[in-house]
Design a protein around this motif. Structure first.
Motif, PDB file in Angstrom:
ATOM      1  N   TRP A 270       1.248  -0.718   0.145  1.00 25.18           N
ATOM      2  CA  TRP A 270      -0.118   0.126  -0.118  1.00 25.18           C
ATOM      3  C   TRP A 270       1.125   1.283  -0.081  1.00 25.18           C
ATOM      4  O   TRP A 270       2.182   1.308  -0.021  1.00 25.18           O
ATOM      5  CB  TRP A 270      -1.265  -0.034   1.594  1.00 25.18           C
ATOM      6  CG  TRP A 270      -1.867  -1.394   1.075  1.00 25.18           C
ATOM      7  CD1 TRP A 270      -3.348  -1.308   0.415  1.00 25.18           C
ATOM      8  CD2 TRP A 270      -1.568  -2.485   1.902  1.00 25.18           C
ATOM      9  NE1 TRP A 270      -3.711  -2.225   0.811  1.00 25.18           N
ATOM     10  CE2 TRP A 270      -3.116  -3.163   2.233  1.00 25.18           C
ATOM     11  CE3 TRP A 270      -0.181  -3.211   3.119  1.00 25.18           C
ATOM     12  CZ2 TRP A 270      -3.390  -4.557   1.798  1.00 25.18           C
ATOM     13  CZ3 TRP A 270      -1.319  -3.485   3.456  1.00 25.18           C
ATOM     14  CH2 TRP A 270      -2.368  -4.689   2.767  1.00 25.18           C
TER      15      TRP A 270
ATOM     16  N   GLU B 182     -12.225  10.007  12.892  1.00 24.40           N
ATOM     17  CA  GLU B 182     -12.089   8.115  12.213  1.00 24.40           C
ATOM     18  C   GLU B 182     -10.720   8.129  11.527  1.00 24.40           C
ATOM     19  O   GLU B 182     -10.489   9.301  10.848  1.00 24.40           O
ATOM     20  CB  GLU B 182     -13.730   8.057  11.365  1.00 24.40           C
ATOM     21  CG  GLU B 182     -13.855   6.596  10.776  1.00 24.40           C
ATOM     22  CD  GLU B 182     -14.975   7.062   9.851  1.00 24.40           C
ATOM     23  OE1 GLU B 182     -15.048   5.262   9.926  1.00 24.40           O
ATOM     24  OE2 GLU B 182     -16.049   7.517  10.330  1.00 24.40           O
ATOM     25  N   SER B 183     -10.208   7.291  10.975  1.00 24.88           N
ATOM     26  CA  SER B 183      -8.912   7.242  10.851  1.00 24.88           C
ATOM     27  C   SER B 183      -8.874   7.551   9.211  1.00 24.88           C
ATOM     28  O   SER B 183      -7.855   7.275   8.673  1.00 24.88           O
ATOM     29  CB  SER B 183      -8.009   6.030  11.360  1.00 24.88           C
ATOM     30  OG  SER B 183      -8.224   6.286  13.343  1.00 24.88           O
ATOM     31  N   PHE B 184      -9.893   6.433   9.188  1.00 20.26           N
ATOM     32  CA  PHE B 184      -9.541   5.895   7.232  1.00 20.26           C
ATOM     33  C   PHE B 184     -11.244   5.976   6.954  1.00 20.26           C
ATOM     34  O   PHE B 184     -12.395   5.296   7.703  1.00 20.26           O
ATOM     35  CB  PHE B 184      -9.735   4.928   6.884  1.00 20.26           C
ATOM     36  CG  PHE B 184      -8.138   3.911   7.284  1.00 20.26           C
ATOM     37  CD1 PHE B 184      -7.424   4.808   7.102  1.00 20.26           C
ATOM     38  CD2 PHE B 184      -8.065   3.154   8.485  1.00 20.26           C
ATOM     39  CE1 PHE B 184      -5.620   4.766   7.695  1.00 20.26           C
ATOM     40  CE2 PHE B 184      -7.503   3.292   9.239  1.00 20.26           C
ATOM     41  CZ  PHE B 184      -5.740   3.305   8.834  1.00 20.26           C
ATOM     42  N   GLU B 185     -12.063   6.693   6.493  1.00 23.50           N
ATOM     43  CA  GLU B 185     -13.272   7.697   6.750  1.00 23.50           C
ATOM     44  C   GLU B 185     -13.949   7.033   4.798  1.00 23.50           C
ATOM     45  O   GLU B 185     -15.110   6.738   5.145  1.00 23.50           O
ATOM     46  CB  GLU B 185     -13.288   8.857   6.107  1.00 23.50           C
ATOM     47  CG  GLU B 185     -13.157  10.222   6.821  1.00 23.50           C
ATOM     48  CD  GLU B 185     -13.014  12.221   6.637  1.00 23.50           C
ATOM     49  OE1 GLU B 185     -13.345  11.869   5.772  1.00 23.50           O
ATOM     50  OE2 GLU B 185     -12.748  13.111   7.738  1.00 23.50           O
ATOM     51  N   ASP B 186     -12.694   6.443   3.932  1.00 26.84           N
ATOM     52  CA  ASP B 186     -13.594   5.346   3.193  1.00 26.84           C
ATOM     53  C   ASP B 186     -13.533   4.033   3.095  1.00 26.84           C
ATOM     54  O   ASP B 186     -14.352   3.243   2.102  1.00 26.84           O
ATOM     55  CB  ASP B 186     -12.261   5.704   1.708  1.00 26.84           C
ATOM     56  CG  ASP B 186     -11.094   5.146   1.942  1.00 26.84           C
ATOM     57  OD1 ASP B 186     -10.873   5.360   3.033  1.00 26.84           O
ATOM     58  OD2 ASP B 186     -10.166   5.859   1.004  1.00 26.84           O
ATOM     59  N   TYR B 187     -13.015   3.741   4.472  1.00 21.80           N
ATOM     60  CA  TYR B 187     -13.264   2.358   4.508  1.00 21.80           C
ATOM     61  C   TYR B 187     -13.532   1.307   6.197  1.00 21.80           C
ATOM     62  O   TYR B 187     -13.212   2.519   7.110  1.00 21.80           O
ATOM     63  CB  TYR B 187     -12.289   0.922   3.579  1.00 21.80           C
ATOM     64  CG  TYR B 187     -11.434   1.146   4.063  1.00 21.80           C
ATOM     65  CD1 TYR B 187     -10.160   0.854   5.710  1.00 21.80           C
ATOM     66  CD2 TYR B 187      -9.836   2.149   3.791  1.00 21.80           C
ATOM     67  CE1 TYR B 187      -9.499   0.514   5.862  1.00 21.80           C
ATOM     68  CE2 TYR B 187      -8.538   2.564   4.282  1.00 21.80           C
ATOM     69  CZ  TYR B 187      -8.541   1.681   5.422  1.00 21.80           C
ATOM     70  OH  TYR B 187      -6.848   1.651   5.648  1.00 21.80           O
TER      71      TYR B 187
END
Length: 282
Positions: A23, A268-273
């Motif tokens: 990643w 939120e650490s990751f808004e997309d997942y």
């Protein structure tokens, strides 16, 4: 023809050559390679084609009946030829031969290809979890203590009571070190032996803290909100004292203590997942 073998120490350089930058931020395989290689309760598997390592995966045995599948990686030059499916099938056959009844793994919600792969092999979604984070800071940490083996039954009862109202916790409510497990005495004991489990003197709540690759991780928070607040404060303070700048909080979708996130200003650490946990009964 694809074959499989157990990973050996001399395979490290070849494996890390295609598993270090999966990643944008890199990958965790370089951090766990040696641990997996020496793991007495696991199998570290490689897929080989024409004497070249084209993929890897790891099985962690969490109990006599549960296993955790992780770290499935395929060499970029050998994708779309069935290497991932081969490694998954090898893992499931290995579990079957060892009498393991349940296999689980976690996949981020945006990884549709991996979700499709496990679903084709009979895995079902059993839990959804989110990650929140903030900077560590110096806070008061009075009123909590380290849990020990004598507390196991009390902690399990607290967790099971709260899990009645959350489908993710009901199926895989015991979490630490990126492994989700069914709530049981074995799972709680495993957490106490492998991480820092905190509770209060009256055992009204508990939580798990561990030092991760580059952050302090807090998870498996159960029970009285005030105890949970104290455990979070302890984690933030511990990270600050250790010189670790980031604290990560792992919670289930629909967590009933969301007000605490706001009070501590977690974002939120990751808004997309989110993290999706899948399970297969073997």
């Amino acid at each position: 023809m694809l074959t499989f073998k157990m990973v050996q120490p001399e395979d490290k350089e070849e494996i890390l050559s295609f598993t270090s930058n999966t990643w944008e931020w890199g990958d965790y395989i370089p951090y766990v390679f040696d641990e997996w290689l020496d793991h007495k309760n696991g199998d570290f598997i490689k897929a080989v084609l024409d004497n070249k390592i084209v993929g890897i995966s790891h099985i962690g045995y969490l109990s006599d009946w549960e296993a955790w599948l992780e770290g499935l990686r395929v060499h970029p030059d050998y994708r779309h030829i069935g290497v991932g499916t081969f490694l998954l099938d090898v893992s499931l056959e290995t579990l079957k031969n060892k009498g393991i009844r349940v296999a689980r793994n976690a996949i981020i919600s945006t990884n549709i290809a991996s979700q499709s792969l496990v679903k084709k092999r009979g895995f079902e979604l059993v839990g959804e979890f989110l990650s929140f984070s903030r900077e560590t800071t110096d806070l008061d940490t009075d009123g909590i203590r380290k849990a020990d083996i004598r507390d196991i039954e009390f902690l399990l009862n607290i967790a099971r009571e709260e899990a009645k109202n959350n489908s993710s916790l009901a199926k895989v409510g015991a979490y630490w070190n990126w492994e989700w497990q069914e709530l049981s005495l074995i799972a709680i004991e495993r957490m106490i032996k492998g991480a820092l489990v905190l509770t209060d003197k009256d055992i009204k709540g508990f939580g798990v803290i561990r030092e991760s690759m580059d952050d302090i991780e807090i998870s498996s928070l159960y029970g009285d909100p005030e105890v949970i607040r104290k455990i979070i404060a302890y984690g933030l303070n511990l990270g600050y004292k250790l010189g670790i700048s980031k604290c990560m909080l792992i919670i289930p979708e629909g967590w009933k203590h969301n007000r605490i996130l706001e009070d501590f200003d977690f974002k939120e650490s990751f808004e997309d997942y989110t993290y999706l946990v899948f399970e297969k009964i073997i």
